[in-house]
Design a protein around this motif. Structure first.
Motif, PDB file in Angstrom:
ATOM      1  N   ILE A   1       1.898  17.595  -5.565  1.00  0.00           N
ATOM      2  CA  ILE A   1       2.210  15.614  -5.094  1.00  0.00           C
ATOM      3  C   ILE A   1       3.801  16.458  -4.023  1.00  0.00           C
ATOM      4  CG2 ILE A   1       3.041  13.407  -4.876  1.00  0.00           C
ATOM      5  CD1 ILE A   1       0.143  14.367  -5.918  1.00  0.00           C
ATOM      6  N   VAL A   2       3.654  15.781  -2.890  1.00  0.00           N
ATOM      7  CA  VAL A   2       4.927  16.728  -1.829  1.00  0.00           C
ATOM      8  C   VAL A   2       5.228  15.447  -1.663  1.00  0.00           C
ATOM      9  CG1 VAL A   2       4.294  18.676  -1.577  1.00  0.00           C
ATOM     10  CG2 VAL A   2       3.021  16.942   0.600  1.00  0.00           C
ATOM     11  N   ALA A   3       4.622  14.096  -0.938  1.00  0.00           N
ATOM     12  CA  ALA A   3       4.992  13.212  -0.728  1.00  0.00           C
ATOM     13  C   ALA A   3       4.183  11.983  -1.108  1.00  0.00           C
ATOM     14  CB  ALA A   3       5.267  13.111   1.066  1.00  0.00           C
ATOM     15  N   LEU A   4       4.945  10.096  -1.323  1.00  0.00           N
ATOM     16  CA  LEU A   4       4.569   9.261  -1.244  1.00  0.00           C
ATOM     17  C   LEU A   4       5.130   8.243  -0.656  1.00  0.00           C
ATOM     18  CD1 LEU A   4       4.119   7.299  -4.791  1.00  0.00           C
ATOM     19  CD2 LEU A   4       5.179   6.212  -2.761  1.00  0.00           C
ATOM     20  N   ASP A   5       4.301   7.524   0.963  1.00  0.00           N
ATOM     21  CA  ASP A   5       4.958   6.793   1.526  1.00  0.00           C
ATOM     22  C   ASP A   5       4.189   5.888   1.183  1.00  0.00           C
ATOM     23  OD1 ASP A   5       5.958   8.544   2.932  1.00  0.00           O
ATOM     24  OD2 ASP A   5       4.527   9.944   3.206  1.00  0.00           O
ATOM     25  N   TRP A   6       4.945   4.578   1.996  1.00  0.00           N
ATOM     26  CA  TRP A   6       4.508   3.133   2.274  1.00  0.00           C
ATOM     27  C   TRP A   6       3.884   3.006   3.474  1.00  0.00           C
ATOM     28  CZ3 TRP A   6       8.348   3.952  -1.022  1.00  0.00           C
ATOM     29  CH2 TRP A   6       8.224   2.896  -2.439  1.00  0.00           C
ATOM     30  N   GLY A   7       2.805   2.479   3.139  1.00  0.00           N
ATOM     31  CA  GLY A   7       1.463   2.608   4.388  1.00  0.00           C
ATOM     32  C   GLY A   7       0.479   3.223   3.634  1.00  0.00           C
TER      33      GLY A   7
ATOM     34  N   ASP B   1       0.842  -1.101  -0.090  1.00  0.00           N
ATOM     35  CA  ASP B   1      -0.050  -0.124  -0.023  1.00  0.00           C
ATOM     36  C   ASP B   1       0.858   1.164   0.250  1.00  0.00           C
ATOM     37  OD1 ASP B   1      -2.385  -1.418   0.326  1.00  0.00           O
ATOM     38  OD2 ASP B   1      -2.217  -1.420   2.159  1.00  0.00           O
ATOM     39  N   ILE B   2       0.146   2.567  -0.947  1.00  0.00           N
ATOM     40  CA  ILE B   2       1.215   3.190  -0.433  1.00  0.00           C
ATOM     41  C   ILE B   2       0.290   4.742  -0.537  1.00  0.00           C
ATOM     42  CG2 ILE B   2       3.266   2.973  -1.509  1.00  0.00           C
ATOM     43  CD1 ILE B   2       2.198   3.624  -4.720  1.00  0.00           C
ATOM     44  N   THR B   3       1.040   5.645   0.219  1.00  0.00           N
ATOM     45  CA  THR B   3       0.300   7.008   0.205  1.00  0.00           C
ATOM     46  C   THR B   3       0.181   8.236  -0.241  1.00  0.00           C
ATOM     47  OG1 THR B   3      -1.013   6.351   2.348  1.00  0.00           O
ATOM     48  CG2 THR B   3      -1.292   8.519   2.119  1.00  0.00           C
ATOM     49  N   VAL B   4      -0.339   9.283  -0.948  1.00  0.00           N
ATOM     50  CA  VAL B   4       0.420   9.693  -1.794  1.00  0.00           C
ATOM     51  C   VAL B   4      -0.649  11.413  -1.308  1.00  0.00           C
ATOM     52  CG1 VAL B   4       0.336  11.228  -4.669  1.00  0.00           C
ATOM     53  CG2 VAL B   4       0.309   8.655  -4.217  1.00  0.00           C
ATOM     54  N   SER B   5       0.622  11.955  -1.363  1.00  0.00           N
ATOM     55  CA  SER B   5      -0.313  13.196  -0.920  1.00  0.00           C
ATOM     56  C   SER B   5      -0.240  14.715  -1.425  1.00  0.00           C
ATOM     57  CB  SER B   5       0.608  13.737   0.514  1.00  0.00           C
ATOM     58  OG  SER B   5       0.229  12.565   1.659  1.00  0.00           O
ATOM     59  N   GLU B   6      -0.370  15.137  -1.345  1.00  0.00           N
ATOM     60  CA  GLU B   6      -1.011  17.289  -1.922  1.00  0.00           C
ATOM     61  C   GLU B   6      -0.547  18.153  -1.113  1.00  0.00           C
ATOM     62  OE1 GLU B   6      -4.282  19.132  -4.531  1.00  0.00           O
ATOM     63  OE2 GLU B   6      -4.121  17.038  -4.244  1.00  0.00           O
ATOM     64  N   GLU B   7      -0.668  18.848  -1.631  1.00  0.00           N
ATOM     65  CA  GLU B   7      -0.182  20.154  -0.519  1.00  0.00           C
ATOM     66  C   GLU B   7       0.237  21.544  -1.720  1.00  0.00           C
ATOM     67  OE1 GLU B   7       2.427  22.055   2.253  1.00  0.00           O
ATOM     68  OE2 GLU B   7       1.865  21.225   3.083  1.00  0.00           O
TER      69      GLU B   7
END
Length: 161
Positions: A22-28, A12-18
């Protein structure tokens, strides 16, 4: 900060926006989920990438980091899919040393989209801190190679298309 998660072959990955990037892609799996237009586009592109249908992303990225790290990450984005460069190659391109390039890779806040998995040691595969480590790096490199090979098989011969 809006974020959206998805299931992938590397976990699983989580993409974050600001602020529209896109500012981050994290596992989990992220706690909060938001289906913004940009995050939906990122999810669609990542799904296409893992399906072997997309090799280059077209998303606005805004990784937070020092000027040096941003130069390294820019250099990573210039590595063609299915190819690799050594830490020394990137150091010659972005400045610094192979070790500092490794440090910048380890701090990459947007792995996969900023393809730090395409950087290898002069003596072998090197390291990888995302997902399950080296198995994830090997998977991503093999995925890109297979996608390129599939495209080559589908390409018309010269003069036929």
């Amino acid at each position: 900060m809006p974020q959206l998660s998805l299931h992938t072959p590397v976990g699983d990955i989580t993409v974050s926006e600001e602020d529209g990037a896109i500012v981050a892609l994290d596992w989990g799996w992220g706690r909060d989920q938001a289906e913004t237009p940009l995050l939906l586009r990122a999810r669609a592109q990542l799904n296409a990438y893992f399906d072997g249908e997309l090799l280059e992303f077209d998303l606005p990225l805004a990784p937070a980091g020092t000027a040096y790290r941003r130069r390294v990450w820019d250099a990573l984005c210039r590595i063609p899919p299915g190819q690799t460069r050594t830490y020394g190659d990137i150091a010659r391109s972005a400045g610094g040393s192979p070790r500092s390039v490794g440090g910048a890779n380890g701090c990459n806040p947007i792995p996969i989209l900023i393809p730090c998995h395409r950087v290898v040691a002069g003596s072998g595969i090197g390291g990888y801190s995302g997902g399950d480590g080296l198995p994830t790096k090997r998977y991503l490199l093999a995925l890109e190679t297979r996608a390129l090979q599939a495209r080559a098989r589908k390409a018309p011969l010269p003069g036929q298309g």
